[in-house]
Design an enzyme around this catalytic site. Structure first.
Site, PDB file in Angstrom:
ATOM      1  N   ASP A  80      -2.456  -4.293   3.634  1.00  0.00           N
ATOM      2  CA  ASP A  80      -2.312  -4.672   5.428  1.00  0.00           C
ATOM      3  C   ASP A  80      -3.519  -5.459   5.580  1.00  0.00           C
ATOM      4  O   ASP A  80      -4.588  -6.232   4.418  1.00  0.00           O
ATOM      5  CB  ASP A  80      -3.077  -3.603   5.880  1.00  0.00           C
ATOM      6  CG  ASP A  80      -1.474  -2.730   5.708  1.00  0.00           C
ATOM      7  OD1 ASP A  80      -0.935  -2.364   4.976  1.00  0.00           O
ATOM      8  OD2 ASP A  80      -1.973  -1.306   5.758  1.00  0.00           O
ATOM      9  N   ARG A 124       0.989   4.738  11.312  1.00  0.00           N
ATOM     10  CA  ARG A 124      -0.396   5.796  11.930  1.00  0.00           C
ATOM     11  C   ARG A 124      -1.044   3.832  11.677  1.00  0.00           C
ATOM     12  O   ARG A 124      -1.543   2.613  10.881  1.00  0.00           O
ATOM     13  CB  ARG A 124      -1.574   5.939  10.231  1.00  0.00           C
ATOM     14  CG  ARG A 124      -1.563   6.561   9.311  1.00  0.00           C
ATOM     15  CD  ARG A 124      -2.836   6.991   8.733  1.00  0.00           C
ATOM     16  NE  ARG A 124      -1.723   7.045   7.432  1.00  0.00           N
ATOM     17  CZ  ARG A 124      -0.791   7.825   6.601  1.00  0.00           C
ATOM     18  NH1 ARG A 124      -0.939   9.127   6.939  1.00  0.00           N
ATOM     19  NH2 ARG A 124      -0.702   7.798   5.276  1.00  0.00           N
ATOM     20  N   GLU A 147       0.643  -1.198  -0.230  1.00  0.00           N
ATOM     21  CA  GLU A 147       0.101  -0.296   0.056  1.00  0.00           C
ATOM     22  C   GLU A 147       0.851   1.006   0.349  1.00  0.00           C
ATOM     23  O   GLU A 147       0.582   2.454  -0.637  1.00  0.00           O
ATOM     24  CB  GLU A 147      -0.784  -0.146   1.556  1.00  0.00           C
ATOM     25  CG  GLU A 147      -2.068  -0.796   1.174  1.00  0.00           C
ATOM     26  CD  GLU A 147      -2.939  -1.070   2.711  1.00  0.00           C
ATOM     27  OE1 GLU A 147      -3.161   0.243   2.954  1.00  0.00           O
ATOM     28  OE2 GLU A 147      -3.507  -1.854   3.152  1.00  0.00           O
ATOM     29  N   ASP A 170      -6.416  -6.689   7.134  1.00  0.00           N
ATOM     30  CA  ASP A 170      -7.256  -5.538   7.894  1.00  0.00           C
ATOM     31  C   ASP A 170      -8.845  -5.973   6.491  1.00  0.00           C
ATOM     32  O   ASP A 170      -8.021  -6.143   5.798  1.00  0.00           O
ATOM     33  CB  ASP A 170      -7.404  -4.723   8.824  1.00  0.00           C
ATOM     34  CG  ASP A 170      -6.465  -3.043   7.906  1.00  0.00           C
ATOM     35  OD1 ASP A 170      -6.479  -3.634   6.312  1.00  0.00           O
ATOM     36  OD2 ASP A 170      -6.487  -2.631   8.111  1.00  0.00           O
ATOM     37  N   GLU A 208      -9.637  -3.248   5.483  1.00  0.00           N
ATOM     38  CA  GLU A 208      -9.056  -1.889   4.226  1.00  0.00           C
ATOM     39  C   GLU A 208      -8.231  -2.817   3.581  1.00  0.00           C
ATOM     40  O   GLU A 208      -8.485  -3.002   2.421  1.00  0.00           O
ATOM     41  CB  GLU A 208      -9.502  -0.951   4.960  1.00  0.00           C
ATOM     42  CG  GLU A 208     -10.472   0.055   5.880  1.00  0.00           C
ATOM     43  CD  GLU A 208     -11.377   0.404   5.240  1.00  0.00           C
ATOM     44  OE1 GLU A 208     -11.086   0.576   3.917  1.00  0.00           O
ATOM     45  OE2 GLU A 208     -12.195   0.701   5.163  1.00  0.00           O
ATOM     46  N   HIS A 235      -0.223  -3.245  11.667  1.00  0.00           N
ATOM     47  CA  HIS A 235       1.201  -2.756  11.623  1.00  0.00           C
ATOM     48  C   HIS A 235       1.368  -3.183  12.955  1.00  0.00           C
ATOM     49  O   HIS A 235       1.109  -4.111  13.960  1.00  0.00           O
ATOM     50  CB  HIS A 235       1.029  -0.915  11.184  1.00  0.00           C
ATOM     51  CG  HIS A 235       0.856  -0.827  10.439  1.00  0.00           C
ATOM     52  ND1 HIS A 235      -0.733  -1.135   9.774  1.00  0.00           N
ATOM     53  CD2 HIS A 235       0.971  -1.034   8.830  1.00  0.00           C
ATOM     54  CE1 HIS A 235      -1.785   0.134   8.557  1.00  0.00           C
ATOM     55  NE2 HIS A 235       0.240  -0.742   8.242  1.00  0.00           N
ATOM     56  N   TYR A 286       5.968   2.641  10.238  1.00  0.00           N
ATOM     57  CA  TYR A 286       4.538   3.515  10.134  1.00  0.00           C
ATOM     58  C   TYR A 286       3.715   3.647  11.552  1.00  0.00           C
ATOM     59  O   TYR A 286       3.340   3.063  12.338  1.00  0.00           O
ATOM     60  CB  TYR A 286       3.549   2.705   9.322  1.00  0.00           C
ATOM     61  CG  TYR A 286       2.427   3.123   8.591  1.00  0.00           C
ATOM     62  CD1 TYR A 286       2.897   3.643   7.236  1.00  0.00           C
ATOM     63  CD2 TYR A 286       1.118   2.382   8.938  1.00  0.00           C
ATOM     64  CE1 TYR A 286       2.009   4.495   6.673  1.00  0.00           C
ATOM     65  CE2 TYR A 286       0.218   3.216   7.534  1.00  0.00           C
ATOM     66  CZ  TYR A 286       0.490   3.570   7.332  1.00  0.00           C
ATOM     67  OH  TYR A 286      -0.191   4.839   6.244  1.00  0.00           O
TER      68      TYR A 286
END
Length: 766
Positions: free
Chosen positions: A82, A289, A9, A84, A86, A332, A287
């Site tokens: 990732d 976020r 991403e 998850d 999303e 993450h 990362y």
DNA sequence: CAGTGAGCGAGCTTCCGCTTGACTT
């Protein structure tokens, strides 16, 4: 042809991973989502089972083409978005948009960017999990339905261009409700008695600070107690020592980083994210976020090494923290230094400060508990049942405190940790001073950006990537404003007993002073009330948590996503229709009373250009009079007197050089106007209601003089001016910096042109 | 830069979550 293509991403992540994987792998990035619901209209075909209408937004076309090109050149494609919902949806969209074979595209996941984790992931590819994708689609569509059906209701019923949403509307609600608690709060006061005792009458240096167990509501009672103290004998009645420990806070998540950077460094939420982004792109931190407090094995080991070599074995304690946050997806690691052995980095001041904060927090989280000893001393008085007590704390072993300790949201009034001198039970004490100080109770504090993020996270509302944008949105819509307030003076009483005499005095203190706090504006309160009345389900603090449970069920395969949406929408859409039935607009109108002289009604409401007071009503013969509210006033709290006062401005204060001088309050604060020119009044000095002609003239003269000094050189179309940051050149409304060490007063027109020319070239090149 | 408070009404506004630059000051 490339053997393997890995799609992630983030471009920074791509760079790192490429290094680990070697020659047979090319790694590129999708820059987040590549496709979304159509921007125009709803983007959902409700009558076709909520079929989403997806499109690649304009700004993503380039990325998509790049992805397509790379995919065509590669044998194997690995999608490493990732882990998850999303990320899963991103993988699914990539497969669809690039027209890949779902059965032959390898979906891999890892939670940490380490060589080991990636190699492990490559060994275990899987297929895209459609249940997880569907839970994301449900989330996305529900948010679109809520936002795009309620916002137009607001345009009709309140004002154009307003917005509502599952996240932002709750954020506004929190701020509005907190403000109302503060408005309704009535402060109480009581007298708190503190004493400074001496261990012997000869030694003035060794003191024991203590506080009485009882507070006094009335000054007379406090005074009576001091009278008793005057004659009393004091003695140490008890000593209790309690050992305790303190543990470090977990490593940073986005939310806790934003909170600490605000408390310790004074960064706004957006500023924290932008500095962190820089550090991440430079490879200095992981990362930024994330909702996870997890650290990779590698990070644990490196931190351990760093701690042992710097502080020794006994300071090390390896810990793994469990993430407690509601709805955390943990795709993450926690936010940590990429290289825990580096305590500092190169960079600008803010980057250094934020890095050091992250480093300290991470390292401290891997250090031993601090060992504390709390001492409590009870002091008896021979002529009263009231006790004094002294508490102190001694750090026996500092542990993690050596590096870092977390700040609290509110500065506490308690004196800092204090070391109690050696005392024994039964020892007599002698007072040096005994003070009874009047203390006022305070309401809950207003939210800061950071404390609002904390609250939203507790409610499970919003995600690490949206905290900062949400806070911007609610300010951009004009629902809330972040500002300072000066506070008000308040009188407090102080009684002092010293050397057998009681002295009473009155002091003034400032109460309610605020710095960078979030205040609701009228329109925020009106919209909030409208939403609470009409869409109570959506703005309920538990709404997100409730739908999240259903999204989880969908992800588990226990619930059909279209069924979930159908159930939600059928009742939701009814409330949308009901909300449109009432013909009236919501204006926050309120009648304050009648004009004392004319008897006309005085009311306030939200007008076209903002909140206004209105005297009288529209009739055939007469028009009502209007005046805008001041920035600091609210429709909800303004009084009749305050409203009438607004009509005293603008006010003629006299004539000067044949022209009228008028005082008023405008968009940018109090001013005087003369010959169509405006002169700002001095903050805290001038008051437009009482300012005199003489003072007005003074201000005009002052401003004219400083304007004269402003122009250093005048070449017609080019001027050299004196600005806030020193001299600069201006031409056609554009400003240019003068090179350091140049004497501005000696510049020629040619030299100015040269400076303009070179600075324009510089801008083009950069 | 600082006012206004009705007037015809076309066409527009808006969500949350993933990601970065491209902008301007």
């Amino acid at each position: 042809m490339v053997e393997n293509l890995v799609i992630v991403e983030s471009p920074a992540k791509a760079k790192t991973i490429e290094k680990f994987l070697g020659k047979d792998f090319r790694v590129i990035s999708s820059f987040g989502h590549i496709r979304d619901l159509a921007k125009k209209n709803l983007g959902i075909q409700i009558d076709k089972g909520f079929a989403p209408v997806y499109e690649v937004p304009k700004e993503k076309v380039k990325v998509v083409n790049e992805l397509k090109k790379n995919a065509a050149e590669s044998k194997n494609i690995w999608i490493a978005s990732d882990e998850d919902r999303e990320g899963e949806a991103i993988a699914w969209h990539i497969i669809n948009v690039l027209d890949l074979d779902p059965g032959n595209t390898k979906r891999i996941v890892f939670h940490e960017i380490t060589k080991e984790a990636i190699e492990e992931a490559i060994k275990k590819p899987r297929l895209v999990d459609m249940n997880l994708v569907n839970s994301q689609q449900a989330r996305r569509i529900l948010d679109r339905l809520v936002g795009f059906e309620i916002s137009p209701v607001l345009w009709k019923k309140v004002q154009p261009s307003l917005s509502a949403g599952r996240v932002q509307s709750v954020a506004v609600r929190l701020i509005v409700e907190r403000e109302r608690e503060i408005i309704a709060f009535r402060s109480d006061s009581s007298f708190r008695v503190t004493a400074i005792f001496l261990l012997s009458q000869k030694d003035n240096d060794t003191i024991l600070k203590a506080e009485a167990s009882q507070k006094f509501t009335r000054e007379e009672d406090a005074c009576k107690f001091l009278e008793l103290c005057k004659e009393a004998e004091f003695k140490i009645a008890s000593i209790t020592v309690k050992p305790g420990t303190r543990s470090p806070a977990p490593p940073f998540t986005t939310s806790t980083l934003q909170q600490e950077a605000y408390r310790k460094l004074g960064f706004s939420v957006a500023q924290t994210m932008s500095v962190a982004q820089k550090l991440y792109e430079a490879g200095k931190i992981t990362y930024m976020r994330t909702d996870s407090t997890n650290l990779s094995k590698l990070a644990l080991a490196k931190s351990r090494d760093a701690i042992i070599s710097e502080y020794g074995e006994k300071y090390s304690k390896t810990r793994q923290f469990k993430t407690k946050t509601k709805g955390a997806q943990e795709a993450h690691e926690a936010i940590r230094p990429s290289y825990p052995d580096k305590a500092t980095i190169a960079g600008n001041q803010n980057e250094k400060k934020l890095y050091e904060l992250i480093w300290k927090r991470t390292i401290a989280s891997q250090m031993a508990d601090a060992i504390i000893e709390k001492t409590n001393i009870g002091i008896e008085i021979n002529n009263s049942p009231v006790l004094f007590s002294a508490t102190g704390e001694v750090v026996k072993f500092d542990g993690f405190l050596r590096v870092y300790s977390e700040s609290a949201d509110q500065e506490s009034n308690d004196e800092e940790r204090y070391v109690i001198p050696p005392v024994k039970k039964g020892m007599p004490l002698y007072y040096n001073t005994v003070n009874a100080t009047e203390r006022f109770t305070s309401p809950f504090p207003r939210y800061t950006e950071a404390s609002l993020v904390k609250k939203l996270e507790e409610l499970g509302i919003g995600r690490p990537s949206t905290y900062a944008p949400t806070i911007s949105t609610i300010q951009n819509r004009g629902y809330v404003v972040k500002e300072d307030r000066p506070g008000e003076k308040r009188k407090t009483r102080l009684l002092e007993l010293k050397s057998g005499k009681i002295n009473a005095s009155t002091k003034t203190e400032i109460a309610g002073k605020e710095k960078s706090k979030l205040f609701p504006k009228d329109i925020g309160m009106i919209v909030n009330d409208f939403l609470v009345e009409n869409f109570s389900e959506i703005v309920d603090y538990n709404f997100t948590a409730d739908v999240e449970m259903q999204f989880d069920e969908i992800a588990e395969g226990n619930l059909k996503w279209t069924g979930m949406l159908d159930k939600f929408y059928s009742s939701f859409h009814k409330t949308v229709e009901t909300s449109l039935e009432n013909k009236n607009k919501k204006t926050g109108a309120r009648v304050l009373g009648n004009h004392p002289e004319t008897g006309e009604p005085v009311s306030v409401k939200m007008g076209r250009f903002g909140p206004v007071v209105q005297i009288g009503n529209q009739t055939e013969e007469s028009k009502p009079k209007f005046a805008s509210l001041l920035k600091s006033q609210l429709l909800e709290t303004i009084t009749l007197d305050e409203a009438l006062n607004l009509f005293r401005l603008p006010r003629k204060i006299g004539e000067y050089e044949g022209a009228e001088m008028v005082a008023g309050i405008g968009k940018f604060g109090p001013y005087i106007r003369h010959n169509n020119k405006f002169y700002s009044l001095k903050k805290g000095v001038d008051d437009p209601y009482v300012i005199t002609l003489e003072r007005g003239i003074e201000l005009i003269v002052e401003k004219t003089n400083s304007e004269k000094q402003k122009v250093i050189q005048d070449f017609g179309d080019i001027q050299v001016l004196n600005g806030r940051y020193g001299p600069y050149i201006t031409k056609e409304k554009l400003n240019y910096r003068i090179p350091k060490g140049t004497d501005a007063s000696k510049l020629t027109k040619e030299e100015c042109l040269k400076i303009i020319d070179t600075s324009e070239k510089k801008q083009k090149n950069s």
